[in-house]
Design a protein around this motif. Structure first.
Motif, PDB file in Angstrom:
ATOM      1  N   MET A  58      39.593  26.809  59.334  1.00 24.47           N
ATOM      2  CA  MET A  58      38.850  27.987  59.769  1.00 24.47           C
ATOM      3  C   MET A  58      39.632  28.770  60.824  1.00 24.47           C
ATOM      4  O   MET A  58      39.687  30.003  60.795  1.00 24.47           O
ATOM      5  CB  MET A  58      37.490  27.576  60.313  1.00 24.47           C
ATOM      6  CG  MET A  58      36.533  27.044  59.252  1.00 24.47           C
ATOM      7  SD  MET A  58      36.218  28.227  57.926  1.00 24.47           S
ATOM      8  CE  MET A  58      35.457  29.567  58.858  1.00 24.47           C
ATOM      9  N   ALA A  59      40.257  28.055  61.760  1.00 22.97           N
ATOM     10  CA  ALA A  59      41.057  28.725  62.783  1.00 22.97           C
ATOM     11  C   ALA A  59      42.275  29.402  62.170  1.00 22.97           C
ATOM     12  O   ALA A  59      42.622  30.538  62.525  1.00 22.97           O
ATOM     13  CB  ALA A  59      41.480  27.723  63.850  1.00 22.97           C
ATOM     14  N   ALA A  60      42.921  28.716  61.223  1.00 18.13           N
ATOM     15  CA  ALA A  60      44.103  29.290  60.582  1.00 18.13           C
ATOM     16  C   ALA A  60      43.753  30.524  59.775  1.00 18.13           C
ATOM     17  O   ALA A  60      44.527  31.490  59.716  1.00 18.13           O
ATOM     18  CB  ALA A  60      44.765  28.237  59.689  1.00 18.13           C
ATOM     19  N   ARG A  61      42.596  30.506  59.138  1.00 22.14           N
ATOM     20  CA  ARG A  61      42.164  31.655  58.349  1.00 22.14           C
ATOM     21  C   ARG A  61      42.012  32.907  59.211  1.00 22.14           C
ATOM     22  O   ARG A  61      42.333  34.014  58.789  1.00 22.14           O
ATOM     23  CB  ARG A  61      40.832  31.346  57.669  1.00 22.14           C
ATOM     24  CG  ARG A  61      40.937  30.436  56.470  1.00 22.14           C
ATOM     25  CD  ARG A  61      41.659  31.134  55.340  1.00 22.14           C
ATOM     26  NE  ARG A  61      41.614  30.387  54.096  1.00 22.14           N
ATOM     27  CZ  ARG A  61      42.288  30.739  53.007  1.00 22.14           C
ATOM     28  NH1 ARG A  61      43.068  31.802  53.042  1.00 22.14           N
ATOM     29  NH2 ARG A  61      42.200  30.020  51.907  1.00 22.14           N
ATOM     30  N   LEU A  62      41.523  32.731  60.420  1.00 16.24           N
ATOM     31  CA  LEU A  62      41.342  33.877  61.315  1.00 16.24           C
ATOM     32  C   LEU A  62      42.671  34.369  61.865  1.00 16.24           C
ATOM     33  O   LEU A  62      42.831  35.567  62.130  1.00 16.24           O
ATOM     34  CB  LEU A  62      40.408  33.493  62.463  1.00 16.24           C
ATOM     35  CG  LEU A  62      38.954  33.221  62.072  1.00 16.24           C
ATOM     36  CD1 LEU A  62      38.169  32.725  63.277  1.00 16.24           C
ATOM     37  CD2 LEU A  62      38.295  34.463  61.481  1.00 16.24           C
ATOM     38  N   GLY A  63      43.626  33.467  62.032  1.00 16.75           N
ATOM     39  CA  GLY A  63      44.933  33.858  62.519  1.00 16.75           C
ATOM     40  C   GLY A  63      45.051  33.741  64.026  1.00 16.75           C
ATOM     41  O   GLY A  63      44.063  33.846  64.765  1.00 16.75           O
ATOM     42  N   ALA A  64      46.285  33.563  64.472  1.00 18.35           N
ATOM     43  CA  ALA A  64      46.537  33.365  65.902  1.00 18.35           C
ATOM     44  C   ALA A  64      46.178  34.589  66.721  1.00 18.35           C
ATOM     45  O   ALA A  64      45.872  34.483  67.919  1.00 18.35           O
ATOM     46  CB  ALA A  64      48.006  33.003  66.110  1.00 18.35           C
ATOM     47  N   ASP A  65      46.213  35.766  66.113  1.00 15.82           N
ATOM     48  CA  ASP A  65      45.944  37.006  66.847  1.00 15.82           C
ATOM     49  C   ASP A  65      44.478  37.440  66.763  1.00 15.82           C
ATOM     50  O   ASP A  65      44.131  38.531  67.210  1.00 15.82           O
ATOM     51  CB  ASP A  65      46.826  38.141  66.308  1.00 15.82           C
ATOM     52  CG  ASP A  65      48.312  37.861  66.510  1.00 15.82           C
ATOM     53  OD1 ASP A  65      48.646  37.166  67.488  1.00 15.82           O
ATOM     54  OD2 ASP A  65      49.119  38.325  65.682  1.00 15.82           O
ATOM     55  N   HIS A  66      43.645  36.586  66.191  1.00 16.87           N
ATOM     56  CA  HIS A  66      42.237  36.965  66.014  1.00 16.87           C
ATOM     57  C   HIS A  66      41.547  37.209  67.345  1.00 16.87           C
ATOM     58  O   HIS A  66      41.655  36.410  68.281  1.00 16.87           O
ATOM     59  CB  HIS A  66      41.492  35.865  65.263  1.00 16.87           C
ATOM     60  CG  HIS A  66      40.015  36.071  65.190  1.00 16.87           C
ATOM     61  ND1 HIS A  66      39.442  37.057  64.419  1.00 16.87           N
ATOM     62  CD2 HIS A  66      38.989  35.414  65.812  1.00 16.87           C
ATOM     63  CE1 HIS A  66      38.136  36.998  64.541  1.00 16.87           C
ATOM     64  NE2 HIS A  66      37.827  36.022  65.383  1.00 16.87           N
ATOM     65  N   GLN A  67      40.861  38.337  67.428  1.00 15.60           N
ATOM     66  CA  GLN A  67      40.050  38.654  68.589  1.00 15.60           C
ATOM     67  C   GLN A  67      38.580  38.580  68.187  1.00 15.60           C
ATOM     68  O   GLN A  67      38.147  39.321  67.309  1.00 15.60           O
ATOM     69  CB  GLN A  67      40.381  40.063  69.107  1.00 15.60           C
ATOM     70  CG  GLN A  67      41.793  40.206  69.650  1.00 15.60           C
ATOM     71  CD  GLN A  67      42.028  39.327  70.864  1.00 15.60           C
ATOM     72  OE1 GLN A  67      41.182  39.215  71.746  1.00 15.60           O
ATOM     73  NE2 GLN A  67      43.194  38.683  70.909  1.00 15.60           N
ATOM     74  N   PRO A  68      37.811  37.690  68.795  1.00 14.02           N
ATOM     75  CA  PRO A  68      36.403  37.568  68.414  1.00 14.02           C
ATOM     76  C   PRO A  68      35.659  38.891  68.575  1.00 14.02           C
ATOM     77  O   PRO A  68      35.973  39.698  69.464  1.00 14.02           O
ATOM     78  CB  PRO A  68      35.862  36.510  69.381  1.00 14.02           C
ATOM     79  CG  PRO A  68      37.065  35.756  69.831  1.00 14.02           C
ATOM     80  CD  PRO A  68      38.182  36.749  69.858  1.00 14.02           C
ATOM     81  N   ARG A  69      34.686  39.099  67.710  1.00 14.79           N
ATOM     82  CA  ARG A  69      33.846  40.290  67.800  1.00 14.79           C
ATOM     83  C   ARG A  69      33.189  40.326  69.185  1.00 14.79           C
ATOM     84  O   ARG A  69      32.559  39.344  69.603  1.00 14.79           O
ATOM     85  CB  ARG A  69      32.778  40.232  66.702  1.00 14.79           C
ATOM     86  CG  ARG A  69      31.844  41.426  66.635  1.00 14.79           C
ATOM     87  CD  ARG A  69      30.849  41.204  65.509  1.00 14.79           C
ATOM     88  NE  ARG A  69      31.507  41.204  64.218  1.00 14.79           N
ATOM     89  CZ  ARG A  69      31.555  42.256  63.400  1.00 14.79           C
ATOM     90  NH1 ARG A  69      30.986  43.392  63.757  1.00 14.79           N
ATOM     91  NH2 ARG A  69      32.175  42.176  62.245  1.00 14.79           N
ATOM     92  N   PRO A  70      33.318  41.435  69.911  1.00 15.28           N
ATOM     93  CA  PRO A  70      32.763  41.489  71.273  1.00 15.28           C
ATOM     94  C   PRO A  70      31.243  41.331  71.274  1.00 15.28           C
ATOM     95  O   PRO A  70      30.548  41.850  70.405  1.00 15.28           O
ATOM     96  CB  PRO A  70      33.168  42.883  71.772  1.00 15.28           C
ATOM     97  CG  PRO A  70      34.302  43.298  70.898  1.00 15.28           C
ATOM     98  CD  PRO A  70      34.022  42.679  69.558  1.00 15.28           C
ATOM     99  N   MET A  71      30.762  40.604  72.252  1.00 18.97           N
ATOM    100  CA  MET A  71      29.342  40.397  72.464  1.00 18.97           C
ATOM    101  C   MET A  71      29.023  40.731  73.918  1.00 18.97           C
ATOM    102  O   MET A  71      29.890  40.643  74.800  1.00 18.97           O
ATOM    103  CB  MET A  71      28.955  38.947  72.205  1.00 18.97           C
ATOM    104  CG  MET A  71      29.090  38.459  70.773  1.00 18.97           C
ATOM    105  SD  MET A  71      27.683  38.910  69.728  1.00 18.97           S
ATOM    106  CE  MET A  71      28.484  40.099  68.632  1.00 18.97           C
ATOM    107  N   ALA A  72      27.778  41.090  74.180  1.00 17.46           N
ATOM    108  CA  ALA A  72      27.359  41.274  75.558  1.00 17.46           C
ATOM    109  C   ALA A  72      27.367  39.945  76.300  1.00 17.46           C
ATOM    110  O   ALA A  72      27.668  39.884  77.499  1.00 17.46           O
ATOM    111  CB  ALA A  72      25.971  41.903  75.617  1.00 17.46           C
TER     112      ALA A  72
END
Length: 334
Positions: A58-72
């Motif tokens: 799952m982590a590899a699928r997102l990629g090392a540069d993945h930025q999580p969707r911003p949340m409040a």
């Protein structure tokens, strides 16, 4: 993309239009990438190693540069209930709607065959649900098999939902818009929590979101034969999950299809994927809900496979989950 059916107490049961069984090219590429990773089949792994592999994938699928969707706000909490502490993760989105200043609250149970998966593997999906509805999402880190087999995960799910209902105002949610949701095995638990809430009268639920649910541990539906190999989740892997979970197939808390009466359950959005071994049991459960008079929206997505909601890098899959969340918004607005 998907056939859609909406049904209720005065409507015909949902019968999806026949869909193509052609694999979408983007999904075919996703499966090819999975094959290239050289992953070991879960059935050849100990549960702890299977969890590690799934988390790594799952982590590899997102990629090392993945930025999580911003949340409040994203914060880990603990539900102290029934003599145990159940870890939770709270997601509060930055978005809101003028006509709903207090947002719905979604109690989410992750998939993974009751054996793998956790708060981190489903973090991106929970953020997407929170932002897409918008809603406060409370993800539940329930205990897992085989260390904690059936019915322990279900008991955690039910206890956590009761805790959220008791604290919904504190969490910033709308007490009149409490939703149980999950994907795959998590969706199975959402069905059980909804049925128990109906039977006891508490908590009061507004809706249930069931993403490609497990509903029948007998594995007797034709899609297990038709889609049991070559599409990600295999029939062999499902048997491995069920063996570790050890749920008796005749118990409706393990096999929701075994429940005798589905009347009076909260409105449901049920989704299935055309190339999923679980397709037929999900379709059948949607029909049973509608036949029982439960307002039901059923999306059967063509060209997709099991766990499409986790395929963040596949646009067609993200279009499908956006469609599912749109249906849930409609249910909550009804």
């Amino acid at each position: 993309m998907a056939s859609k059916s909406t049904a209720g107490a005065t409507s015909d049961r949902p019968v999806p239009t026949t869909m193509t069984t052609n694999l979408h090219p983007a999904v075919a590429a996703y499966l090819a990438d999975s094959a290239a990773m050289g992953l070991r089949p879960y059935v050849d792994l100990a549960p702890a190693d299977a969890r590690t592999q799934f988390a790594s994938v799952m982590a590899a699928r997102l990629g090392a540069d993945h930025q999580p969707r911003p949340m409040a706000e994203v914060v880990d909490r603990t539900a102290a209930v029934d003599g145990r502490d159940i870890p939770l993760r709270l997601y509060r989105p930055s978005t809101s709607t003028a006509n709903r200043p207090v947002m719905p609250t979604v109690v989410f149970f992750h998939g993974g065959g009751w054996v793998i998966g956790d708060l981190d593997t489903h973090d991106a999906l929970c953020r997407r649900i929170a932002d897409g509805l918008p809603a406060v999402v409370v993800a539940v880190d329930y205990c897992r098999a085989p260390e904690a087999p059936f019915p322990a995960p279900v008991e955690d799910a039910a206890a956590a939902t009761r805790w959220v209902a008791a604290h919904v105002a504190e969490l910033g949610g709308d007490p009149d818009a409490l939703v149980v949701a999950g994907d795959s095995a998590g969706a199975a638990m959402a069905t059980v929590v909804a049925r128990r809430a109906r039977d006891t009268g508490t908590p009061r639920l507004a809706a249930q979101l069931l993403l490609y649910p497990v509903t029948d541990l007998t594995m007797s539906h034709a899609s297990y034969v038709e889609m049991g190999t070559g599409y990600g989740l295999t029939a062999e892997t499902m048997a491995w999950f069920i063996d570790h979970y050890a749920g008796p197939v005749e118990d409706p808390d393990a096999s929701p299809m075994a429940a005798e009466d589905l009347a009076g359950l909260p409105a449901a959005v049920v989704t299935t994927a055309d190339l999923d071994p679980l397709r037929d049991e999900g379709d059948a459960y949607a029909r049973r809900l509608a036949d029982a008079g439960v307002p039901t929206v059923h999306h059967r997505h063509g060209g997709l496979i099991h766990a499409y909601a986790l395929m963040e890098t596949v646009p067609i899959a993200m279009e499908a989950i956006a469609d599912d969340l749109s249906a849930l918004r409609g249910v909550l607005a009804a």
